[in-house]
Design a protein around this motif. Structure first.
Motif, PDB file in Angstrom:
ATOM      1  N   VAL A 114       0.729  -8.578  -4.701  1.00 50.19           N
ATOM      2  CA  VAL A 114       1.591  -7.444  -4.368  1.00 50.19           C
ATOM      3  C   VAL A 114       1.056  -6.139  -4.961  1.00 50.19           C
ATOM      4  CG1 VAL A 114       3.885  -6.443  -4.756  1.00 50.19           C
ATOM      5  CG2 VAL A 114       3.666  -8.858  -4.169  1.00 50.19           C
ATOM      6  N   LEU A 115       0.958  -5.129  -4.112  1.00 48.51           N
ATOM      7  CA  LEU A 115       0.618  -3.776  -4.566  1.00 48.51           C
ATOM      8  C   LEU A 115       1.876  -2.929  -4.667  1.00 48.51           C
ATOM      9  CD1 LEU A 115      -2.497  -3.141  -2.289  1.00 48.51           C
ATOM     10  CD2 LEU A 115      -2.516  -3.798  -4.702  1.00 48.51           C
ATOM     11  N   TRP A 116       2.807  -3.210  -3.778  1.00 53.51           N
ATOM     12  CA  TRP A 116       4.047  -2.431  -3.712  1.00 53.51           C
ATOM     13  C   TRP A 116       5.151  -3.338  -3.208  1.00 53.51           C
ATOM     14  CZ3 TRP A 116       4.823   2.361  -5.546  1.00 53.51           C
ATOM     15  CH2 TRP A 116       6.008   3.028  -5.182  1.00 53.51           C
ATOM     16  N   LYS A 117       6.352  -3.199  -3.767  1.00 49.54           N
ATOM     17  CA  LYS A 117       7.460  -4.027  -3.286  1.00 49.54           C
ATOM     18  C   LYS A 117       8.723  -3.187  -3.166  1.00 49.54           C
ATOM     19  CE  LYS A 117       7.705  -5.902  -7.951  1.00 49.54           C
ATOM     20  NZ  LYS A 117       7.400  -7.079  -8.758  1.00 49.54           N
ATOM     21  N   PRO A 118       9.614  -3.583  -2.254  1.00 50.35           N
ATOM     22  CA  PRO A 118      10.832  -2.775  -2.068  1.00 50.35           C
ATOM     23  C   PRO A 118      11.754  -2.893  -3.276  1.00 50.35           C
ATOM     24  CG  PRO A 118      10.871  -4.744  -0.661  1.00 50.35           C
ATOM     25  CD  PRO A 118       9.556  -4.761  -1.379  1.00 50.35           C
ATOM     26  N   SER A 119      12.467  -1.789  -3.562  1.00 52.15           N
ATOM     27  CA  SER A 119      13.444  -1.809  -4.658  1.00 52.15           C
ATOM     28  C   SER A 119      14.839  -1.598  -4.091  1.00 52.15           C
ATOM     29  CB  SER A 119      13.173  -0.664  -5.640  1.00 52.15           C
ATOM     30  OG  SER A 119      12.177  -0.993  -6.550  1.00 52.15           O
ATOM     31  N   PRO A 120      15.776  -2.468  -4.432  1.00 46.62           N
ATOM     32  CA  PRO A 120      17.171  -2.189  -4.069  1.00 46.62           C
ATOM     33  C   PRO A 120      17.676  -1.002  -4.892  1.00 46.62           C
ATOM     34  CG  PRO A 120      17.018  -4.163  -5.453  1.00 46.62           C
ATOM     35  CD  PRO A 120      15.615  -3.712  -5.186  1.00 46.62           C
ATOM     36  N   ASP A 121      18.831  -0.472  -4.520  1.00 48.61           N
ATOM     37  CA  ASP A 121      19.321   0.763  -5.162  1.00 48.61           C
ATOM     38  C   ASP A 121      19.521   0.636  -6.667  1.00 48.61           C
ATOM     39  OD1 ASP A 121      19.251   2.057  -2.807  1.00 48.61           O
ATOM     40  OD2 ASP A 121      21.406   1.811  -2.346  1.00 48.61           O
ATOM     41  N   ASP A 122      19.825  -0.557  -7.138  1.00 46.92           N
ATOM     42  CA  ASP A 122      20.118  -0.700  -8.575  1.00 46.92           C
ATOM     43  C   ASP A 122      18.855  -0.926  -9.415  1.00 46.92           C
ATOM     44  OD1 ASP A 122      19.727  -3.162  -7.397  1.00 46.92           O
ATOM     45  OD2 ASP A 122      21.096  -4.215  -8.750  1.00 46.92           O
ATOM     46  N   LEU A 123      17.689  -0.889  -8.790  1.00 48.51           N
ATOM     47  CA  LEU A 123      16.452  -1.043  -9.566  1.00 48.51           C
ATOM     48  C   LEU A 123      15.622   0.232  -9.466  1.00 48.51           C
ATOM     49  CD1 LEU A 123      15.217  -4.698  -8.880  1.00 48.51           C
ATOM     50  CD2 LEU A 123      16.391  -3.781 -10.899  1.00 48.51           C
ATOM     51  N   PRO A 171      -4.898 -13.686 -13.311  1.00 50.26           N
ATOM     52  CA  PRO A 171      -5.366 -12.895 -12.177  1.00 50.26           C
ATOM     53  C   PRO A 171      -5.485 -11.385 -12.451  1.00 50.26           C
ATOM     54  CG  PRO A 171      -3.013 -13.286 -11.945  1.00 50.26           C
ATOM     55  CD  PRO A 171      -3.448 -13.946 -13.236  1.00 50.26           C
ATOM     56  N   HIS A 172      -4.908 -10.905 -13.575  1.00 46.30           N
ATOM     57  CA  HIS A 172      -4.761  -9.453 -13.705  1.00 46.30           C
ATOM     58  C   HIS A 172      -6.088  -8.692 -13.559  1.00 46.30           C
ATOM     59  CE1 HIS A 172      -3.101  -5.622 -14.789  1.00 46.30           C
ATOM     60  NE2 HIS A 172      -3.760  -5.563 -15.937  1.00 46.30           N
ATOM     61  N   HIS A 173      -7.078  -9.095 -14.324  1.00 48.85           N
ATOM     62  CA  HIS A 173      -8.336  -8.332 -14.285  1.00 48.85           C
ATOM     63  C   HIS A 173      -9.105  -8.549 -12.976  1.00 48.85           C
ATOM     64  CE1 HIS A 173      -8.247  -7.908 -18.941  1.00 48.85           C
ATOM     65  NE2 HIS A 173      -7.461  -7.056 -18.322  1.00 48.85           N
ATOM     66  N   ARG A 216       8.690  -0.049  -5.750  1.00 52.53           N
ATOM     67  CA  ARG A 216       8.017   0.064  -7.054  1.00 52.53           C
ATOM     68  C   ARG A 216       6.688  -0.672  -6.992  1.00 52.53           C
ATOM     69  NH1 ARG A 216      11.834  -3.931  -7.210  1.00 52.53           N
ATOM     70  NH2 ARG A 216      11.511  -5.731  -8.590  1.00 52.53           N
ATOM     71  N   PRO A 217       5.769  -0.314  -7.882  1.00 54.51           N
ATOM     72  CA  PRO A 217       4.440  -0.923  -7.803  1.00 54.51           C
ATOM     73  C   PRO A 217       4.424  -2.351  -8.324  1.00 54.51           C
ATOM     74  CG  PRO A 217       4.572   0.592  -9.665  1.00 54.51           C
ATOM     75  CD  PRO A 217       5.871   0.716  -8.932  1.00 54.51           C
ATOM     76  N   GLY A 218       3.466  -3.122  -7.851  1.00 54.73           N
ATOM     77  CA  GLY A 218       3.159  -4.408  -8.478  1.00 54.73           C
ATOM     78  C   GLY A 218       2.474  -4.099  -9.801  1.00 54.73           C
ATOM     79  N   TRP A 219       2.260  -5.110 -10.608  1.00 51.93           N
ATOM     80  CA  TRP A 219       1.758  -4.850 -11.962  1.00 51.93           C
ATOM     81  C   TRP A 219       0.305  -4.348 -11.973  1.00 51.93           C
ATOM     82  CZ3 TRP A 219      -0.198  -9.405 -15.364  1.00 51.93           C
ATOM     83  CH2 TRP A 219      -0.708  -8.908 -16.572  1.00 51.93           C
ATOM     84  N   HIS A 220      -0.565  -5.001 -11.176  1.00 52.07           N
ATOM     85  CA  HIS A 220      -2.006  -4.773 -11.346  1.00 52.07           C
ATOM     86  C   HIS A 220      -2.463  -3.363 -10.991  1.00 52.07           C
ATOM     87  CE1 HIS A 220      -1.697  -9.067 -11.616  1.00 52.07           C
ATOM     88  NE2 HIS A 220      -1.252  -9.126 -10.382  1.00 52.07           N
ATOM     89  N   ILE A 221      -1.798  -2.761 -10.002  1.00 53.50           N
ATOM     90  CA  ILE A 221      -2.286  -1.481  -9.473  1.00 53.50           C
ATOM     91  C   ILE A 221      -2.236  -0.369 -10.526  1.00 53.50           C
ATOM     92  CG2 ILE A 221      -0.041  -0.776  -8.493  1.00 53.50           C
ATOM     93  CD1 ILE A 221      -3.435  -0.274  -6.731  1.00 53.50           C
ATOM     94  N   GLU A 222      -1.336  -0.488 -11.502  1.00 52.15           N
ATOM     95  CA  GLU A 222      -1.215   0.610 -12.465  1.00 52.15           C
ATOM     96  C   GLU A 222      -2.510   0.806 -13.256  1.00 52.15           C
ATOM     97  OE1 GLU A 222       0.794  -0.445 -16.545  1.00 52.15           O
ATOM     98  OE2 GLU A 222       2.033  -1.310 -14.989  1.00 52.15           O
ATOM     99  N   CYS A 223      -3.134  -0.294 -13.667  1.00 50.13           N
ATOM    100  CA  CYS A 223      -4.351  -0.149 -14.474  1.00 50.13           C
ATOM    101  C   CYS A 223      -5.482   0.446 -13.645  1.00 50.13           C
ATOM    102  CB  CYS A 223      -4.776  -1.491 -15.071  1.00 50.13           C
ATOM    103  SG  CYS A 223      -3.630  -2.066 -16.349  1.00 50.13           S
ATOM    104  N   SER A 224      -5.588   0.020 -12.377  1.00 47.28           N
ATOM    105  CA  SER A 224      -6.635   0.578 -11.511  1.00 47.28           C
ATOM    106  C   SER A 224      -6.429   2.079 -11.323  1.00 47.28           C
ATOM    107  CB  SER A 224      -6.618  -0.113 -10.138  1.00 47.28           C
ATOM    108  OG  SER A 224      -7.145  -1.412 -10.260  1.00 47.28           O
ATOM    109  N   ALA A 225      -5.175   2.471 -11.080  1.00 49.31           N
ATOM    110  CA  ALA A 225      -4.899   3.892 -10.802  1.00 49.31           C
ATOM    111  C   ALA A 225      -5.092   4.742 -12.068  1.00 49.31           C
ATOM    112  CB  ALA A 225      -3.472   4.057 -10.265  1.00 49.31           C
ATOM    113  N   MET A 226      -4.624   4.243 -13.198  1.00 52.05           N
ATOM    114  CA  MET A 226      -4.731   5.040 -14.435  1.00 52.05           C
ATOM    115  C   MET A 226      -6.181   5.093 -14.923  1.00 52.05           C
ATOM    116  SD  MET A 226      -1.158   4.312 -16.439  1.00 52.05           S
ATOM    117  CE  MET A 226      -1.082   2.546 -16.302  1.00 52.05           C
ATOM    118  N   ALA A 227      -6.899   3.986 -14.790  1.00 49.53           N
ATOM    119  CA  ALA A 227      -8.307   3.988 -15.219  1.00 49.53           C
ATOM    120  C   ALA A 227      -9.096   4.982 -14.362  1.00 49.53           C
ATOM    121  CB  ALA A 227      -8.904   2.587 -15.113  1.00 49.53           C
TER     122      ALA A 227
END
Ligand code: AMP
Ligand code: ZN
Length: 476
Positions: free
Chosen positions: A185-194, A236-238, A205-216
């Motif tokens: 997952v790169l991106w997933k839908p968020s219900p209103d309470d999240l 799988p993260h790296h 909201r983003p999946g976990w892995h994409i943040e490190c790629s984007a920030m790096a």
């Protein structure tokens, strides 16, 4: 110039380290998910990469090294904590980041050059995902965006697995909208309470892995020198970070060198809540274990070996540091011993560097007085190079840990004041020729491990190697 060599997980061998640009050496390390106190295992990569950061700064210059470590502040564990406590997410993540800083500072680790929070890089993540979709590396399905692992031929190269092996070996979430079970997952839908952000794929909201790629990419560029983290993150993260970054920015090669620290265990067992051997760095600090002792124990095992936290190691580290701190009392640091630097430069051989420090300490003790001063200066600088015997970590050695049921000690000052008081009582007893009382006080201080030195200007005292303040109760 000292040649650093590092074991590169990507090539599975130790290599001479050559930065892409020696004026701007760049390192990215995956940081914590901020919903709770860091446990002792979380501190291991922090100490390991702190040693590397110090070494890089020594070799290339303090202004020529950029160290980025992120805070994952968008995550389902954080959402769950917010739901369970009724507290706003930002309160929880801010508080946890504050704790993290306090606890890691207590271990004498330097703050990285930048500590980006994932939630501050959402537009960069969205842009990267758009690029991946446009190139056919990612696809949208049922409000999710997924990375298509089959679009990246080298997927699995870091951990040395094929996609088929991964499917067979992993408990992957089988979602009907995934083209391949390993797609992530790169991106997933968020219900209103999240927590959610607007995106071309709806509020999500983003999946976990994409943040490190984007920030790096944002902070270090399409290619940089070193990427680090615990071995648990290799897959799988790296693997996923590499796939995202190398597809979105094929002009770069993402990280040149991958470094992974092995895991920490406690008394030979995996640290886990169910085994009852789970504790945080703060738990140890609150029990009176000095941060410097924790750091020393961490340094005593090479980062690529599993490390065992034991009570015995803690005791030995404390005794050694106490002895070393006494040895360098009043000494001004010189420059570090070349052998210590070279030992560290050999794939961060911290255990070897500590062994060399033990040797230097012995040699100081056996040398004639005048040779000793210079040796002490080298010894101190070498220890400080490893982040121990520093001023920031000093002070604990004046306070003993207190036996159960014994005298409760608050601060070093009130212990010192109490001892000063007994020394004064002994002086007055002697003055009144009450030698029995003077001897009684001396015997009690002796038993407590406090050494008295009578001199022409009165009596001085210091802590001996082994002190138990509860023995002072006898004087009350
Ligand atoms: P996390 O907050 O779980 O994502 O972990 C933060 C960092 O701590 C990562 O680099 C992990 O690899 C590392 N880590 C987690 N558990 C351990 C452990 N038991 N020993 C060493 N490192 C660990
Ligand atoms: Zn990461």
């Amino acid at each position: 110039m000292t040649q650093i060599s590092l074991y590169n997980t990507k090539t599975r061998r130790k290599e001479a380290f050559t930065p892409l640009n020696p004026d701007d050496v760049r390192m990215y390390v995956c940081g914590p998910t901020v919903y709770d106190r860091a446990h002792l295992g979380n501190a291991r990569p922090v100490v390991v990469f702190d040693v590397l950061f110090r070494l890089l700064r020594h070799v290339y210059g303090a202004d020529h090294v950029t160290y980025v470590r992120n805070f994952t502040d968008v995550d389902d564990k954080i959402n769950a904590r917010a739901a369970a406590t009724g507290r706003p997410i930002r309160d929880i993540t801010d508080e946890t980041i504050g704790w993290y800083h306090d606890d890691m500072d207590a271990l004498g680790t330097l703050r990285p050059t930048a500590e980006p929070r994932a939630t501050e890089f959402i537009p960069q993540m969205v842009a990267m995902i758009e690029t991946l979709i446009a190139q056919g590396n990612a696809y949208e399905a049922e409000g999710h965006v997924l990375f298509a692992v089959e679009s990246y031929a080298k997927y699995g190269a870091l951990s040395g697995r094929s996609i088929d092996d991964m499917i067979a070996g992993a408990r992957v979430e089988v979602a009907p909208y995934k083209r391949n079970p390993m797609d992530f997952v790169l991106w997933k839908p968020s219900p209103d309470d999240l927590p959610g952000w607007d995106s071309p794929w709806g509020r999500g909201r983003p999946g976990w892995h994409i943040e490190c790629s984007a920030m790096a990419f944002e902070l270090l560029g399409a290619t940089f020198d070193i990427h680090g983290g615990g071995i648990d993150l290799q897959f799988p993260h790296h693997e996923n970070e590499i796939a995202q970054s190398c597809c979105a920015h094929p002009e770069g090669g993402f990280a040149q060198v991958w470094l992974h620290n092995e895991m920490l265990q406690v008394e030979g067992k995996k640290m886990s809540k169910s085994l009852g051997n789970f504790f945080t760095v703060r738990d140890l600090l609150d029990q009176g274990v000095p941060g410097e002792v924790i750091r020393f124990v961490m340094l005593s095992t090479h980062y690529r070996k599993p490390m065992d936290w034991t009570e015995k190691k803690r005791e030995e580290a404390e005794a050694t540091l106490r002895h070393w701190r006494k040895l360098v009392d009043g000494v001004v640091p010189g420059s570090p011993d070349q052998e210590v630097v070279e030992t560290l430069a050999d794939d961060l051989n911290t255990a070897g560097a500590l062994a060399r420090l033990h040797g230097l300490a012995k040699s100081v003790a056996s040398n004639p007085q005048d040779a000793r001063e210079e040796e002490k200066r080298v010894f101190l600088a070498s220890a400080q190079f490893l982040g121990i015997l520093t001023e920031e970590l000093a002070g604990w050695e004046a306070v003993r840990y207190v036996e159960n049921g014994g005298l409760k000690v608050g601060t070093a000052e009130n212990v010192a004041a109490a001892i000063d008081g007994y020394v004064e009582q002994r002086r007055l007893a002697k003055l009144a020729k009450n030698f029995a009382e003077a001897d009684r006080i001396r015997a009690a201080l002796d038993a407590a491990g406090i050494i008295l030195k009578d001199g022409p200007h009165g009596t001085e005292w210091e802590f001996g190697m082994s002190v138990s303040l509860s023995k002072l109760e006898a004087l009350k």
